[in-house]
Design an enzyme around this catalytic site. Structure first.
Site, PDB file in Angstrom:
ATOM      1  N   GLU A  18       0.794  -1.229   0.000  1.00  0.00           N
ATOM      2  CA  GLU A  18       0.000   0.000   0.000  1.00  0.00           C
ATOM      3  C   GLU A  18       0.829   1.284   0.000  1.00  0.00           C
ATOM      4  O   GLU A  18       0.692   2.127   0.888  1.00  0.00           O
ATOM      5  CB  GLU A  18      -1.006   0.012   1.149  1.00  0.00           C
ATOM      6  CG  GLU A  18      -2.100  -1.001   0.965  1.00  0.00           C
ATOM      7  CD  GLU A  18      -3.318  -0.764   1.834  1.00  0.00           C
ATOM      8  OE1 GLU A  18      -3.239  -0.052   2.853  1.00  0.00           O
ATOM      9  OE2 GLU A  18      -4.386  -1.300   1.461  1.00  0.00           O
ATOM     10  N   TYR A  79     -11.666  -2.745  -1.644  1.00  0.00           N
ATOM     11  CA  TYR A  79     -12.534  -2.739  -0.466  1.00  0.00           C
ATOM     12  C   TYR A  79     -13.910  -2.222  -0.857  1.00  0.00           C
ATOM     13  O   TYR A  79     -14.031  -1.107  -1.369  1.00  0.00           O
ATOM     14  CB  TYR A  79     -11.933  -1.861   0.652  1.00  0.00           C
ATOM     15  CG  TYR A  79     -10.757  -2.538   1.311  1.00  0.00           C
ATOM     16  CD1 TYR A  79     -10.956  -3.380   2.394  1.00  0.00           C
ATOM     17  CD2 TYR A  79      -9.473  -2.373   0.830  1.00  0.00           C
ATOM     18  CE1 TYR A  79      -9.886  -4.040   2.984  1.00  0.00           C
ATOM     19  CE2 TYR A  79      -8.400  -3.023   1.410  1.00  0.00           C
ATOM     20  CZ  TYR A  79      -8.619  -3.852   2.485  1.00  0.00           C
ATOM     21  OH  TYR A  79      -7.562  -4.510   3.063  1.00  0.00           O
ATOM     22  N   GLU A 105      -4.962  -7.870  -0.871  1.00  0.00           N
ATOM     23  CA  GLU A 105      -5.944  -7.446   0.140  1.00  0.00           C
ATOM     24  C   GLU A 105      -7.263  -7.145  -0.547  1.00  0.00           C
ATOM     25  O   GLU A 105      -7.292  -6.467  -1.573  1.00  0.00           O
ATOM     26  CB  GLU A 105      -5.523  -6.146   0.851  1.00  0.00           C
ATOM     27  CG  GLU A 105      -4.452  -6.261   1.863  1.00  0.00           C
ATOM     28  CD  GLU A 105      -4.207  -4.937   2.590  1.00  0.00           C
ATOM     29  OE1 GLU A 105      -5.155  -4.142   2.788  1.00  0.00           O
ATOM     30  OE2 GLU A 105      -3.046  -4.702   2.955  1.00  0.00           O
ATOM     31  N   TRP A 139      -8.443  -9.479   3.774  1.00  0.00           N
ATOM     32  CA  TRP A 139      -8.172  -8.728   4.991  1.00  0.00           C
ATOM     33  C   TRP A 139      -9.456  -8.768   5.797  1.00  0.00           C
ATOM     34  O   TRP A 139     -10.477  -8.274   5.343  1.00  0.00           O
ATOM     35  CB  TRP A 139      -7.796  -7.276   4.639  1.00  0.00           C
ATOM     36  CG  TRP A 139      -7.418  -6.495   5.835  1.00  0.00           C
ATOM     37  CD1 TRP A 139      -8.229  -5.685   6.583  1.00  0.00           C
ATOM     38  CD2 TRP A 139      -6.134  -6.450   6.445  1.00  0.00           C
ATOM     39  NE1 TRP A 139      -7.536  -5.145   7.613  1.00  0.00           N
ATOM     40  CE2 TRP A 139      -6.236  -5.602   7.552  1.00  0.00           C
ATOM     41  CE3 TRP A 139      -4.916  -7.054   6.180  1.00  0.00           C
ATOM     42  CZ2 TRP A 139      -5.160  -5.328   8.378  1.00  0.00           C
ATOM     43  CZ3 TRP A 139      -3.859  -6.780   6.995  1.00  0.00           C
ATOM     44  CH2 TRP A 139      -3.982  -5.924   8.076  1.00  0.00           C
ATOM     45  N   LYS A 144     -10.878  -8.445  15.565  1.00  0.00           N
ATOM     46  CA  LYS A 144     -10.998  -7.015  15.838  1.00  0.00           C
ATOM     47  C   LYS A 144     -12.427  -6.571  15.557  1.00  0.00           C
ATOM     48  O   LYS A 144     -13.081  -7.078  14.646  1.00  0.00           O
ATOM     49  CB  LYS A 144     -10.010  -6.242  14.959  1.00  0.00           C
ATOM     50  CG  LYS A 144      -9.952  -4.771  15.254  1.00  0.00           C
ATOM     51  CD  LYS A 144      -8.869  -4.100  14.414  1.00  0.00           C
ATOM     52  CE  LYS A 144      -8.846  -2.611  14.691  1.00  0.00           C
ATOM     53  NZ  LYS A 144      -7.886  -1.923  13.829  1.00  0.00           N
ATOM     54  N   GLU A 146     -14.404  -4.810  13.745  1.00  0.00           N
ATOM     55  CA  GLU A 146     -14.565  -4.050  12.509  1.00  0.00           C
ATOM     56  C   GLU A 146     -15.171  -4.955  11.452  1.00  0.00           C
ATOM     57  O   GLU A 146     -15.095  -6.180  11.544  1.00  0.00           O
ATOM     58  CB  GLU A 146     -13.238  -3.459  12.031  1.00  0.00           C
ATOM     59  CG  GLU A 146     -12.205  -4.477  11.640  1.00  0.00           C
ATOM     60  CD  GLU A 146     -10.874  -3.864  11.186  1.00  0.00           C
ATOM     61  OE1 GLU A 146     -10.683  -2.642  11.344  1.00  0.00           O
ATOM     62  OE2 GLU A 146     -10.039  -4.608  10.681  1.00  0.00           O
TER      63      GLU A 146
END
Length: 180
Positions: A18, A79, A105, A139, A144, A146
């Site tokens: 990234e 994403y 990802e 990913w 977590k 999220e």
């Protein structure tokens, strides 16, 4: 790392994960020209993934000056909720022109307007990658709190997950890993 895993063909080396800000393809290319020979000194046949500008969303930038090393793939990230569906013509063009692409990802985010997870867009992306033979990593395999996480936040075990341990994102990813 390449010395330690020199004889392990399962290791993929990703450099420049990234790149962001003002980082250009020329910057990444110059870095890759320094790092790839160091990896090759220990692991001559390893697959090396090279990140692309703007958080690995500008994979087409490599066309200006491709790397001239064997077993190199260019990285793309996607994403839902953050990116539009322009990936199809972009990636199809890259593949048609012979550029190897690896999605290192991708993740499932909420729709900005509705707040609902964009599971259908994620399924479309997985189907697209499958149709075009694009390898990928998701990913994130974590607990977590999220939307991207595959494991529910209250689950603390490190393996042996059941379907009840998975988030909606996790269920979709594990379904994708099993295949059609």
């Amino acid at each position: 790392v390449s010395a330690k895993y020199a004889n392990n063909p399962a290791v993929l080396y990703e450099i420049c994960n990234e790149p962001n800000g003002a980082t250009t393809w020329d910057d990444i290319h110059a870095y890759a020209e320094q790092v790839i020979p160091a990896i090759r000194a220990n692991s001559p046949d390893a697959v090396i993934l090279v990140g692309t500008p703007e958080f690995s969303a500008r994979v087409e930038a490599v066309k200006a000056k491709p790397l001239r090393h064997a077993n190199v793939m260019y990285v793309y990230h996607f994403y839902t909720g953050f990116m539009d569906d322009g990936y199809a013509p972009l990636l199809e063009g890259m593949l048609r022109e012979g550029y190897p692409v690896f999605v290192s990802e991708w993740g499932i985010n909420e729709n900005a307007k509705t707040g609902a997870l964009e599971l259908d867009r994620a399924r479309d992306f997985v189907s697209f990658m499958r149709r075009h033979g694009i390898s990928w990593a998701n990913w994130s395999l974590s607990n977590k709190e999220e939307s991207f996480s595959a494991i529910r936040s209250e689950v603390t075990k490190l393996h042996g997950w059941t379907e009840e341990d998975l988030t909606p994102s996790g269920k979709l990813v594990f379904e994708a890993l099993r295949g059609p």
